[in-house]
Design a protein around this motif. Structure first.
Motif, short mmCIF file in Angstrom:
data_model
loop_
_atom_site.label_atom_id
_atom_site.label_comp_id
_atom_site.label_asym_id
_atom_site.label_seq_id
_atom_site.Cartn_x
_atom_site.Cartn_y
_atom_site.Cartn_z
N ARG A 1 43.45 31.24 38.87
CA ARG A 1 43.91 32.18 37.84
C ARG A 1 43.48 31.68 36.47
O ARG A 1 43.04 30.54 36.32
N ARG B 1 50.75 41.85 43.96
CA ARG B 1 50.09 42.02 42.66
C ARG B 1 50.33 40.84 41.71
O ARG B 1 49.44 40.46 40.97
N LEU C 1 43.31 36.73 38.10
CA LEU C 1 42.32 35.92 38.82
C LEU C 1 41.05 35.80 37.99
O LEU C 1 40.60 36.78 37.39
N HIS D 1 36.94 31.66 42.04
CA HIS D 1 37.40 30.95 43.23
C HIS D 1 36.56 29.68 43.40
O HIS D 1 35.49 29.55 42.81
N CYS E 1 41.73 30.22 45.19
CA CYS E 1 41.63 31.26 44.18
C CYS E 1 42.23 30.72 42.88
O CYS E 1 43.33 30.16 42.88
N THR F 1 50.75 37.73 42.39
CA THR F 1 49.94 36.58 42.80
C THR F 1 48.49 36.76 42.39
O THR F 1 47.83 35.83 41.94
N VAL F 2 48.00 37.97 42.54
CA VAL F 2 46.58 38.26 42.29
C VAL F 2 46.28 38.45 40.80
O VAL F 2 45.14 38.31 40.38
N CYS G 1 40.90 36.48 48.17
CA CYS G 1 41.93 36.15 47.17
C CYS G 1 42.86 37.33 46.90
O CYS G 1 43.92 37.14 46.30
N ARG G 2 42.48 38.52 47.29
CA ARG G 2 43.28 39.71 47.00
C ARG G 2 44.01 40.25 48.22
O ARG G 2 45.16 40.66 48.12
#
Length: 154
Positions: free
Chosen positions: A108, A86, A92, A95, A106, A88-89, A80-81
């Motif tokens: 959020r 940054r 979090l 998952h 993934c 997008t990730v 997921c990273r």
């Protein structure tokens, strides 16, 4: 991971052997009725190819699951990273993974998701298409055999 590649490679070798069987139907001395044999061999080719594609994706999902929570810097899941920016990730929470259909999503904190790997989409569709093709070939071969048996009775 090595086991997954080995299983996928074994299925791919099976598909190559089945392709050789399909191509052998073009040679003289082929078994009769050749159309039924061709359909059976093509069904085996499609089934082995589907197994190769699916096993490649299956072991990809398994590897992503195994990386999660396994050592330092493993939460959130590296799938997921890695390769995402940054924004997008950010935020979090967890998952979700699935083996049928293949996916690694993934999640959020606001509930939105994004795929950990975009390759699972084409793997799912290719596997489905190949399995349907194999089933249709087997059904077609059975229909052709039945049709010939009824025609010979007359």
């Amino acid at each position: 991971m090595i086991v997954g590649l080995a299983v996928s490679a074994a299925c791919a070798v099976g598909a190559l052997i089945a392709m050789g069987g399909v191509m052998a139907m073009a040679l003289p001395g082929r078994p009769q009725p050749w159309t039924v044999h061709l359909m059976h061999r093509a069904a085996w080719l499609a089934a082995c190819a589907a197994a190769a594609v699916y096993s490649l994706g299956l072991f990809g999902v398994l590897a992503s699951e195994q990386e999660f929570g396994n050592g330092a810097d493993s939460v959130p899941a590296p799938a997921c990273r890695d390769g995402f920016d940054r924004d997008t990730v950010r935020h979090l929470t967890h998952h979700r993974s699935s083996y049928l259909p293949l996916r690694f999503d993934c999640v959020r904190d606001d509930g939105t998701t994004y795929p950990g790997d975009s390759n699972y989409g084409w793997m799912n569709w290719t596997t489905l298409f190949l399995l349907l093709t194999a089933a249709l070939l087997v059904i077609g071969a059975g229909y052709l055999t039945e049709f010939r048996a009824r025609k010979d009775k007359r």
